[in-house]
Design a protein around this motif. Structure first.
Motif, mmCIF file in Angstrom:
data_model
loop_
_atom_site.group_PDB
_atom_site.id
_atom_site.type_symbol
_atom_site.label_atom_id
_atom_site.label_comp_id
_atom_site.label_asym_id
_atom_site.label_seq_id
_atom_site.Cartn_x
_atom_site.Cartn_y
_atom_site.Cartn_z
ATOM 1 N N GLU A 103 22.454 37.452 41.507
ATOM 2 C CA GLU A 103 21.967 38.274 40.389
ATOM 3 C C GLU A 103 21.700 39.727 40.773
ATOM 4 O O GLU A 103 22.090 40.647 40.053
ATOM 5 C CB GLU A 103 20.706 37.642 39.807
ATOM 6 N N GLU A 104 21.046 39.969 41.912
ATOM 7 C CA GLU A 104 20.715 41.340 42.282
ATOM 8 C C GLU A 104 21.955 42.155 42.634
ATOM 9 O O GLU A 104 22.070 43.321 42.267
ATOM 10 C CB GLU A 104 19.714 41.357 43.444
ATOM 11 N N GLU A 105 22.900 41.532 43.340
ATOM 12 C CA GLU A 105 24.144 42.226 43.667
ATOM 13 C C GLU A 105 24.958 42.473 42.400
ATOM 14 O O GLU A 105 25.577 43.527 42.241
ATOM 15 C CB GLU A 105 24.962 41.418 44.677
ATOM 16 N N LEU A 117 25.919 54.717 37.472
ATOM 17 C CA LEU A 117 24.670 55.311 37.955
ATOM 18 C C LEU A 117 24.848 55.648 39.430
ATOM 19 O O LEU A 117 25.516 54.924 40.166
ATOM 20 C CB LEU A 117 23.503 54.326 37.795
ATOM 21 N N ASN A 118 24.232 56.733 39.882
ATOM 22 C CA ASN A 118 24.284 57.028 41.315
ATOM 23 C C ASN A 118 23.184 56.219 42.012
ATOM 24 O O ASN A 118 22.377 55.552 41.358
ATOM 25 C CB ASN A 118 24.177 58.538 41.584
ATOM 26 N N TYR A 119 23.140 56.306 43.346
ATOM 27 C CA TYR A 119 22.170 55.493 44.091
ATOM 28 C C TYR A 119 20.734 55.784 43.674
ATOM 29 O O TYR A 119 19.922 54.872 43.524
ATOM 30 C CB TYR A 119 22.335 55.708 45.599
ATOM 31 N N GLY A 120 20.410 57.054 43.487
ATOM 32 C CA GLY A 120 19.051 57.422 43.106
ATOM 33 C C GLY A 120 18.668 56.876 41.736
ATOM 34 O O GLY A 120 17.578 56.326 41.552
ATOM 35 N N GLU A 121 19.560 57.028 40.777
ATOM 36 C CA GLU A 121 19.306 56.524 39.416
ATOM 37 C C GLU A 121 19.182 55.002 39.416
ATOM 38 O O GLU A 121 18.319 54.432 38.753
ATOM 39 C CB GLU A 121 20.434 56.945 38.471
ATOM 40 N N CYS A 124 15.799 53.950 40.864
ATOM 41 C CA CYS A 124 14.726 54.106 39.869
ATOM 42 C C CYS A 124 14.801 53.012 38.808
ATOM 43 O O CYS A 124 13.779 52.437 38.430
ATOM 44 C CB CYS A 124 14.815 55.478 39.198
ATOM 45 N N ALA A 125 15.996 52.726 38.336
ATOM 46 C CA ALA A 125 16.168 51.729 37.270
ATOM 47 C C ALA A 125 15.770 50.327 37.729
ATOM 48 O O ALA A 125 15.203 49.542 36.957
ATOM 49 C CB ALA A 125 17.616 51.724 36.782
ATOM 50 N N MET A 126 16.048 50.002 38.983
ATOM 51 C CA MET A 126 15.800 48.654 39.476
ATOM 52 C C MET A 126 14.478 48.522 40.230
ATOM 53 O O MET A 126 14.048 47.415 40.538
ATOM 54 C CB MET A 126 16.950 48.195 40.382
ATOM 55 N N GLY A 127 13.868 49.654 40.589
ATOM 56 C CA GLY A 127 12.625 49.597 41.360
ATOM 57 C C GLY A 127 12.869 49.245 42.814
ATOM 58 O O GLY A 127 11.997 48.691 43.480
ATOM 59 N N TRP A 128 14.054 49.573 43.316
ATOM 60 C CA TRP A 128 14.409 49.313 44.709
ATOM 61 C C TRP A 128 14.463 50.640 45.459
ATOM 62 O O TRP A 128 14.561 51.698 44.858
ATOM 63 C CB TRP A 128 15.793 48.663 44.810
ATOM 64 N N SER A 129 14.457 50.564 46.778
ATOM 65 C CA SER A 129 14.668 51.773 47.572
ATOM 66 C C SER A 129 16.167 52.103 47.541
ATOM 67 O O SER A 129 16.999 51.239 47.259
ATOM 68 C CB SER A 129 14.217 51.554 49.019
#
Length: 162
Positions: A103-105, A117-121, A124-129
């Motif tokens: 699911e996460e992948e 989405l880029n890595y930063g976006e 933020c959207a997923m609450g991950w680093s």
């Protein structure tokens, strides 16, 4: 050291372009419908050559031009139908691979490649680093490559860069 795997790179390209492939399928479907109507709209009559063998002149008459036009439409129809089938199958294969990711992948791959989405976006959207995002996108991409190409996608060629 530099690592390269053409199957993973090819998978990235497929995933990046899946939205364009869907648009291409819609456009091809429209083209095929147009060809179908063009093939039905071309009446082909029997021509009378009279007593002249082979029709007399080297130029095509109206009936022969209509027949040639219909044959071209039939060939276009066959070619475009085959292309549409192949592209639709590729999209289905990609979707099936994505759906079979953890699911996460799956979320990471969809948001990164399909929603762009880029890595930063994405972080933020997923609450991950960002590191976690990069790892999940990379892992998901490699998993899709293995599902598409099999065991050969796992092999990595390593180059030493001087």
């Amino acid at each position: 050291m530099f690592r390269n795997n053409d199957y993973v790179k090819l998978t990235r390209d497929y995933l990046r372009n899946i939205g364009y492939y869907r648009i291409a399928v819609a456009n091809m479907s429209t083209d095929i419908k147009d060809l179908e109507s063009r093939m039905q709209d071309v009446p082909i009559k029997i021509t009378d050559y009279g007593s002249q063998p082979g029709g007399g002149s080297g130029e095509l008459n109206g009936v022969e031009r209509a027949a040639e036009s219909k044959l071209e439409a039939v060939e276009d129809y066959k070619r475009k139908s085959a292309e549409l089938k192949q592209l639709s199958r590729q999209i289905d294969r990609l979707e099936n691979c994505i759906e079979n990711l953890p699911e996460e992948e799956q979320k990471a791959v969809r948001l990164f490649y399909i929603d762009r989405l880029n890595y930063g976006e994405l972080a933020c959207a997923m609450g991950w680093s960002e590191r976690t995002v990069k790892r999940r996108v990379s892992s998901g991409t490699r998993a899709v490559a293995v599902m598409l190409f099999g065991q050969k996608a796992e092999k990595t060629v390593q180059f030493v860069v001087c």
